[in-house]
Motif scaffolding. Structure first.
Motif, PDB file in Angstrom:
ATOM      1  N   SER A 417       9.870  10.243  -4.776  1.00  0.00           N
ATOM      2  CA  SER A 417      10.192  10.414  -6.206  1.00  0.00           C
ATOM      3  C   SER A 417       9.804   9.208  -7.049  1.00  0.00           C
ATOM      4  O   SER A 417      10.229   9.091  -8.196  1.00  0.00           O
ATOM      5  N   PHE A 418       8.976   8.304  -6.473  1.00  0.00           N
ATOM      6  CA  PHE A 418       8.599   7.101  -7.211  1.00  0.00           C
ATOM      7  C   PHE A 418       7.105   6.837  -7.062  1.00  0.00           C
ATOM      8  O   PHE A 418       6.460   7.305  -6.118  1.00  0.00           O
ATOM      9  N   VAL A 423       7.189   1.651  -4.916  1.00  0.00           N
ATOM     10  CA  VAL A 423       7.129   1.649  -3.444  1.00  0.00           C
ATOM     11  C   VAL A 423       6.727   0.258  -2.947  1.00  0.00           C
ATOM     12  O   VAL A 423       7.313  -0.272  -1.983  1.00  0.00           O
ATOM     13  N   ILE A 424       5.759  -0.366  -3.618  1.00  0.00           N
ATOM     14  CA  ILE A 424       5.323  -1.718  -3.225  1.00  0.00           C
ATOM     15  C   ILE A 424       6.457  -2.723  -3.420  1.00  0.00           C
ATOM     16  O   ILE A 424       6.685  -3.597  -2.576  1.00  0.00           O
ATOM     17  N   LEU A 461      -2.223   1.578  -0.060  1.00  0.00           N
ATOM     18  CA  LEU A 461      -1.754   2.864  -0.590  1.00  0.00           C
ATOM     19  C   LEU A 461      -2.922   3.696  -1.138  1.00  0.00           C
ATOM     20  O   LEU A 461      -2.967   4.912  -0.938  1.00  0.00           O
ATOM     21  N   ARG A 462      -3.847   3.037  -1.827  1.00  0.00           N
ATOM     22  CA  ARG A 462      -5.014   3.761  -2.335  1.00  0.00           C
ATOM     23  C   ARG A 462      -5.823   4.363  -1.192  1.00  0.00           C
ATOM     24  O   ARG A 462      -6.306   5.490  -1.290  1.00  0.00           O
ATOM     25  N   GLN A 463      -5.959   3.607  -0.106  1.00  0.00           N
ATOM     26  CA  GLN A 463      -6.702   4.129   1.047  1.00  0.00           C
ATOM     27  C   GLN A 463      -5.990   5.342   1.652  1.00  0.00           C
ATOM     28  O   GLN A 463      -6.630   6.309   2.060  1.00  0.00           O
ATOM     29  N   VAL A 479       4.317  10.358  -9.120  1.00  0.00           N
ATOM     30  CA  VAL A 479       5.094   9.975  -7.928  1.00  0.00           C
ATOM     31  C   VAL A 479       4.252  10.221  -6.677  1.00  0.00           C
ATOM     32  O   VAL A 479       3.417  11.111  -6.628  1.00  0.00           O
ATOM     33  N   LEU A 480       4.495   9.372  -5.667  1.00  0.00           N
ATOM     34  CA  LEU A 480       3.781   9.518  -4.396  1.00  0.00           C
ATOM     35  C   LEU A 480       4.484  10.556  -3.530  1.00  0.00           C
ATOM     36  O   LEU A 480       5.707  10.559  -3.409  1.00  0.00           O
TER      37      LEU A 480
END
Length: 594
Positions: A417-418, A423-424, A461-463, A479-480
């Motif tokens: 939800s974020f 997250v980082i 995260l992008r990868q 959100v992720l």
């Protein structure tokens, strides 16, 4: 279907997905078609139009696009025409007369003209068998090229409930696809989503350091091939076009600040191969129906992946090898974000920023460029393409399984939800107010990644997004969310190789000229091109209307000397055989006799 395909269009077989789409259209079913540029979308309504009893109406957003399509169809002997503001009143009345007499099978029209009450009434009298909505992403609020005129196309379903509606686009992420179907009111549509992959295009991102010198070097390597250079502003377009003219290139400028006459002239000269190069803003987009563009250069970072994909998609529409090259200055990302945030509409800012961040992540990617594109459009791929700068000049890799597990687990622990930065912050053990208020400092993943920098985790995260393990939900503030492919990595059932983040700007890989996969006689090809240009000028059409580069390459490979052999060339139908066959056959025979 197959007989019409060969006799009229000159092709021996359908491309992937076309048969199923055409069958559904002929059966009278609404359909949604997502197919990449050059994948054969237009065949999905052009061929049915010849087999259906009434008129097929094609909604097209640009006048130049209509004219190119109609020129091409008429060259194949197909009764097609268009109605737009470039015609005189008498010409429009002539089209209406031929419509009434049943002499037109395909009619191209812009949405604003189509939805005029009088026009709809005429169509009702004539009898419509199919409405085809081209560039259908224009109807969606999530689409990168939203146009208010397209929204009103939902009226077609109310006024012509029995007429099937075919929506076609090359550029739509999952949210846009859903919105298109909803906005147009498609009833239980047949959905065909082809691969977004354009394997003939090589994707390259170069660090921008001396852009004009870099561009001139690239252009010289292209050996007078047709290309487009996209810039972010009108001013930059004008400046760059003048600089290139001064260096001896046949170049034209194109942007919305020029008059209609100036733009039409530049586009016409480019189509007729009188200009090698167009320097343009995004205004030069959907209207480009020129299949032999061999390269597209982005002089500046585009705003969205959709725009980038569509603009690079102008290259290699004929299936022949092509280049997509971007000059990237990482400092541009911060400047663009700042500009986006000046918008007064907060929800629009969020969507625009999300789209731009995805584009920036593509430019900074350590993974195969094609994978990034395909995964962005919901086409999960873990297979590297072998035809982009990352594949050809790969970054160093390491076993990133443990880091991936930490990141994926953290996304799960915060309830999916974020967004990325939260997250980082959790991973790095941030003591920010938001973290403590939410109790995220009590999570098992809190602080487990504090040995890595914020930018390092950003790259990881992008990868994971590029690999199709995570996605950002554009409709929920980015959100992720975990994707199915994340499960085996989290469970330790599979390992994952990641690229060591390049936190400093990467060195520039060498961009070579287009490597042709086809083996063909270059001298004969050059002579065939010259003949094509001569015929095109005589017929007052663009050269590609006569034959595509792909057809000429096949002629230079097969060297047909009889009419039956010439008819076997892809793109040669009965009408083109009759109109142009003898001249091409004579040239080939003469060449072989030398």
């Amino acid at each position: 279907m197959h007989q019409t395909l060969k006799q009229t269009f000159g092709y021996s077989e359908f491309r992937f997905g076309q048969v199923e789409i055409i069958e559904q259209v002929l059966a009278g079913r609404d359909s949604f078609v997502l197919m990449p540029t050059g994948g054969g979308k237009s065949m999905c309504y052009q061929l049915p139009a010849l087999l259906l009893p009434g008129l097929t109406v094609v909604v097209s957003p640009l006048m130049s696009l209509m004219k190119d399509q109609v020129d091409g169809l008429q060259a194949m002997g197909i009764a097609a025409d268009f109605v737009n503001s470039s015609l005189t009143r008498d010409q429009v009345l002539d089209v209406f007369r031929r419509l009434r007499d049943g002499q037109i099978k395909l009619l191209y029209v812009a949405p604003e003209r189509l939805l005029q009450e009088q026009f709809l009434q005429r169509l009702g009298d004539v009898g419509v068998s199919l409405f085809a909505i081209d560039e259908a992403h224009c109807v969606s609020q999530w689409g990168h090229d939203f146009r208010p005129d397209y929204i009103a196309l939902s009226r077609l379903k109310q006024q012509f409930p029995q007429v099937p509606l075919l929506a076609l686009t090359a550029t739509a992420d999952p949210a846009t696809q859903q919105d298109i179907r909803q906005q147009l009111g498609l009833y239980q549509p047949f959905i065909s989503i082809s691969s977004f992959d354009r394997p003939n295009i090589r994707y390259t991102v170069l660090e921008k350091f001396r852009p004009l010198e870099q561009l001139v070097t690239l252009l010289k390597s292209q050996e007078n091939q047709s290309g487009i250079v996209y810039c972010s502003s009108r001013k930059k377009v004008d400046e760059l076009a003048e600089q290139l003219k001064g260096k001896g290139f046949a170049v034209g400028a194109y942007h919305a600040g020029l008059s209609n006459e100036q733009r039409a002239l530049v586009q016409d000269q480019f189509k007729r191969d009188q200009l090698q190069l167009i320097v343009a803003t995004v205004a030069f987009g959907m209207g480009v129906n020129k299949p032999n563009i061999r390269f597209v250069v982005h002089f500046d970072l585009p705003r969205t992946i959709e725009a980038y994909y569509q603009e690079t998609g102008r290259a290699g529409r004929d299936g022949v090898a092509a280049e997509a090259i971007m000059l990237f200055d990482p400092a541009d990302t911060a400047r663009t974000r700042k500009w986006i945030e000046t918008d007064e509409n907060q929800s629009r800012i969020e969507v625009t920023l999300q789209r731009f961040n995805a584009m920036a992540a593509f430019a900074e990617a350590q993974t195969c460029r094609r994978q990034v594109l395909l995964n962005y459009f919901g086409e999960a791929s873990q297979q590297a393409c072998g035809n982009c700068d990352i594949c050809l000049d790969p970054p160093q890799r390491f076993d990133g399984t443990e880091l991936a597990q930490k990141a994926l687990s953290c996304v799960w622990r915060v309830g999916q939800s974020f967004g990325m930065h939260h997250v980082i912050d959790v991973l790095r053990g941030s003591q920010g107010q938001k973290i403590t208020e939410l109790g995220h400092d009590k999570l098992s993943t809190y602080g487990i990644g504090k040995d890595k920098s914020h930018d390092y985790w950003l790259s990881v995260l992008r990868q994971l997004i590029h690999y199709g393990l995570l996605q950002q939900d554009i409709t929920r503030h980015s959100v992720l969310q975990l994707l199915p492919a994340a499960r085996p990595v989290l469970k330790g059932e599979t390992s994952l190789q990641l690229a060591i983040p390049r936190l400093n700007a990467p060195t520039s890989p060498k961009a070579g000229k287009v490597q042709q996969k086809q083996d063909y006689d270059r001298i004969l090809f050059s002579k065939l091109r010259a003949l094509r240009k001569q015929i095109a000028e005589r017929s007052d059409v663009a050269p590609f209307v006569v034959f595509s580069d792909a057809s000429l390459i096949e002629m230079a490979q097969q060297m047909p000397t009889s009419r039956s052999d010439f008819l076997a060339i892809s793109g040669v139908g009965q009408t083109k055989l009759t109109r142009y066959g003898d001249e091409f056959l004579d040239l080939i025979s003469e060449y072989l006799d030398q």
